[in-house]
Design an enzyme around this catalytic site. Structure first.
Site, PDB file in Angstrom:
ATOM      1  N   SER A  34      69.804  18.244  91.832  1.00 55.02           N
ATOM      2  CA  SER A  34      69.060  17.812  93.017  1.00 55.02           C
ATOM      3  C   SER A  34      69.127  18.900  94.072  1.00 55.02           C
ATOM      4  O   SER A  34      70.131  19.620  94.174  1.00 55.02           O
ATOM      5  CB  SER A  34      69.693  16.537  93.580  1.00 55.02           C
ATOM      6  OG  SER A  34      69.239  16.303  94.897  1.00 55.02           O
ATOM      7  N   TYR A  85      77.432  12.536  96.312  1.00 50.61           N
ATOM      8  CA  TYR A  85      76.232  12.937  95.574  1.00 50.61           C
ATOM      9  C   TYR A  85      76.030  14.447  95.674  1.00 50.61           C
ATOM     10  O   TYR A  85      75.780  15.134  94.677  1.00 50.61           O
ATOM     11  CB  TYR A  85      75.019  12.192  96.127  1.00 50.61           C
ATOM     12  CG  TYR A  85      73.752  12.394  95.314  1.00 50.61           C
ATOM     13  CD1 TYR A  85      73.582  11.778  94.081  1.00 50.61           C
ATOM     14  CD2 TYR A  85      72.723  13.199  95.789  1.00 50.61           C
ATOM     15  CE1 TYR A  85      72.425  11.955  93.340  1.00 50.61           C
ATOM     16  CE2 TYR A  85      71.565  13.383  95.057  1.00 50.61           C
ATOM     17  CZ  TYR A  85      71.413  12.758  93.823  1.00 50.61           C
ATOM     18  OH  TYR A  85      70.260  12.949  93.094  1.00 50.61           O
TER      19      TYR A  85
HETATM   20  P1  NAP Z   1      67.510   5.662  88.538  1.00 52.03           P
HETATM   21  O1  NAP Z   1      66.123   5.134  88.464  1.00 52.03           O
HETATM   22  O2  NAP Z   1      68.493   5.035  89.470  1.00 52.03           O
HETATM   23  O3  NAP Z   1      68.109   5.661  87.033  1.00 52.03           O
HETATM   24  C1  NAP Z   1      69.398   6.126  86.820  1.00 52.03           C
HETATM   25  C2  NAP Z   1      69.709   6.068  85.342  1.00 52.03           C
HETATM   26  O4  NAP Z   1      71.046   6.549  85.161  1.00 52.03           O
HETATM   27  C3  NAP Z   1      69.678   4.635  84.783  1.00 52.03           C
HETATM   28  O5  NAP Z   1      69.183   4.664  83.472  1.00 52.03           O
HETATM   29  C4  NAP Z   1      71.137   4.254  84.804  1.00 52.03           C
HETATM   30  O6  NAP Z   1      71.489   3.257  83.860  1.00 52.03           O
HETATM   31  C5  NAP Z   1      71.748   5.573  84.404  1.00 52.03           C
HETATM   32  N1  NAP Z   1      73.193   5.609  84.634  1.00 52.03           N
HETATM   33  C6  NAP Z   1      73.893   5.464  85.783  1.00 52.03           C
HETATM   34  N2  NAP Z   1      75.207   5.510  85.540  1.00 52.03           N
HETATM   35  C7  NAP Z   1      75.355   5.670  84.196  1.00 52.03           C
HETATM   36  C8  NAP Z   1      76.461   5.771  83.317  1.00 52.03           C
HETATM   37  N3  NAP Z   1      77.718   5.703  83.765  1.00 52.03           N
HETATM   38  N4  NAP Z   1      76.220   5.970  82.003  1.00 52.03           N
HETATM   39  C9  NAP Z   1      74.953   6.043  81.525  1.00 52.03           C
HETATM   40  N5  NAP Z   1      73.866   5.905  82.297  1.00 52.03           N
HETATM   41  C10 NAP Z   1      74.076   5.731  83.618  1.00 52.03           C
HETATM   42  O7  NAP Z   1      67.513   7.208  88.899  1.00 52.03           O
HETATM   43  P2  NAP Z   1      66.378   8.346  88.741  1.00 52.03           P
HETATM   44  O8  NAP Z   1      65.689   8.469  90.043  1.00 52.03           O
HETATM   45  O9  NAP Z   1      65.628   8.135  87.498  1.00 52.03           O
HETATM   46  O10 NAP Z   1      67.336   9.631  88.626  1.00 52.03           O
HETATM   47  C11 NAP Z   1      67.573  10.324  87.415  1.00 52.03           C
HETATM   48  C12 NAP Z   1      68.276  11.624  87.741  1.00 52.03           C
HETATM   49  O11 NAP Z   1      67.459  12.390  88.635  1.00 52.03           O
HETATM   50  C13 NAP Z   1      69.614  11.443  88.451  1.00 52.03           C
HETATM   51  O12 NAP Z   1      70.540  12.380  87.958  1.00 52.03           O
HETATM   52  C14 NAP Z   1      69.285  11.743  89.905  1.00 52.03           C
HETATM   53  O13 NAP Z   1      70.398  12.209  90.628  1.00 52.03           O
HETATM   54  C15 NAP Z   1      68.217  12.810  89.751  1.00 52.03           C
HETATM   55  N6  NAP Z   1      67.336  12.943  90.929  1.00 52.03           N
HETATM   56  C16 NAP Z   1      66.506  11.925  91.288  1.00 52.03           C
HETATM   57  C17 NAP Z   1      65.675  12.089  92.400  1.00 52.03           C
HETATM   58  C18 NAP Z   1      64.716  10.996  92.848  1.00 52.03           C
HETATM   59  O14 NAP Z   1      64.035  11.201  93.868  1.00 52.03           O
HETATM   60  N7  NAP Z   1      64.577   9.892  92.123  1.00 52.03           N
HETATM   61  C19 NAP Z   1      65.731  13.273  93.146  1.00 52.03           C
HETATM   62  C20 NAP Z   1      66.594  14.291  92.756  1.00 52.03           C
HETATM   63  C21 NAP Z   1      67.393  14.108  91.630  1.00 52.03           C
HETATM   64  P3  NAP Z   1      71.557   1.683  84.271  1.00 52.03           P
HETATM   65  O15 NAP Z   1      70.147   1.158  84.181  1.00 52.03           O
HETATM   66  O16 NAP Z   1      72.479   1.103  83.253  1.00 52.03           O
HETATM   67  O17 NAP Z   1      72.097   1.601  85.657  1.00 52.03           O
END
Ligand code: NAP
Length: 226
Positions: free
Chosen positions: A134, A149
């Site tokens: 990120s 984070y």
């Molecule tokens: P999200 O919709 O909250 O989904 C997060 C995913 O991670 C879910 O599948 C969740 O599973 C899984 N997870 C969390 N803890 C876990 C664990 N201990 N073991 C296995 N799976 C786990 O998030 P997202 O927005 O798709 O983000 C995905 C990645 O992109 C993350 O690394 C985030 O930091 C990065 N990112 C996102 C953004 C943004 O704007 N969305 C920006 C920058 C970076 P559960 O369903 O079981 O909770």
């Protein structure tokens, strides 16, 4: 064969979908197996689910054994699973329990997966590791708040660099990516990007040709500062 962590929703699910569309066999890592299986069914014949909690050593070991048993190889690891501190907290007054929990997921989780999957990649002399990081982890643009984070993503970027240095001369490319601000449960509904846009650069890095970039940090397929 590609393993995507946290592939049951959000960016991870879309990365899995795009990789399946490109002809990869995709292993949908999901800490809730039923959710992973539902996603795999939606993604079609090229997808299969495995239980995978990145905080749990035994679960990581079992998921990687499953890949080895079923397919005998692994080409791609997308370290996507991640959590936040709800964008709260400060470095001056940290909740260390929360910080630890986030580091255990975002940094150590990815590190556990890299450690467990590298022997498979080395065996076939091929690998692509994508660490979903990120902009909040950029040292060059470091702000306050959300300390767990931020430091987890800075650490993940360091992992990218260390692995790259250690894997020099092997055909295993390791890169970090910032997907941008994406409309997911984490990003919220006001985010500017769709999951399709957010998944584009991770998928590009997962499918790099031999001799492609390694040890970089990318957004929109372009390098960004650490
Ligand atoms: P999200 O919709 O909250 O989904 C997060 C995913 O991670 C879910 O599948 C969740 O599973 C899984 N997870 C969390 N803890 C876990 C664990 N201990 N073991 C296995 N799976 C786990 O998030 P997202 O927005 O798709 O983000 C995905 C990645 O992109 C993350 O690394 C985030 O930091 C990065 N990112 C996102 C953004 C943004 O704007 N969305 C920006 C920058 C970076 P559960 O369903 O079981 O909770």
């Amino acid at each position: 064969v590609a393993l995507v962590t946290g592939a049951n929703r959000g960016i991870g699910r879309e990365v899995a979908r795009q990789l399946a569309e490109q002809g990869y066999t995709v292993v949908v890592g999901s800490r809730d197996l039923a959710k992973g299986e539902a996603t795999a069914v939606e993604l079609g014949d090229a997808a299969v689910a495995t239980q995978l909690d990145v905080r749990d050593e035994a679960s990581v070991r079992e998921a990687v054994s499953f890949v080895e048993r079923e397919f005998g190889r692994l080409d791609v690891l997308v370290n996507n699973a991640g959590i936040t501190d709800g964008w709260s907290g400060t470095a001056a007054e940290p909740d260390f329990e929360k910080v630890r929990e986030i580091l255990d997921t975002n940094l150590f989780g990815s590190w556990r997966l890299a450690k467990a999957t590298l022997p498979l990649m080395r065996r076939i002399g091929y690998g692509r590791i994508v660490n979903v990081s990120s902009g909040m982890g950029q040292l060059s643009d470091m702000g306050g708040r959300s300390p767990g984070y931020r430091v987890s993503k800075t650490g993940l970027n360091a992992l990218t660099r260390m692995l790259t240095a250690e894997l020099e001369d092997e055909n295993i490319l390791v890169n970090s990516v910032c997907p941008g601000w994406v409309r997911t449960d984490m990003g919220g509904q006001n985010a500017r990007r769709s999951v399709e846009e957010g998944a584009d650069t991770p998928v590009w890095l997962a499918t790099l040709p031999d001799g492609g970039p390694t040890g970089g940090f990318f957004r929109d397929r372009k390098p960004i500062p650490w």
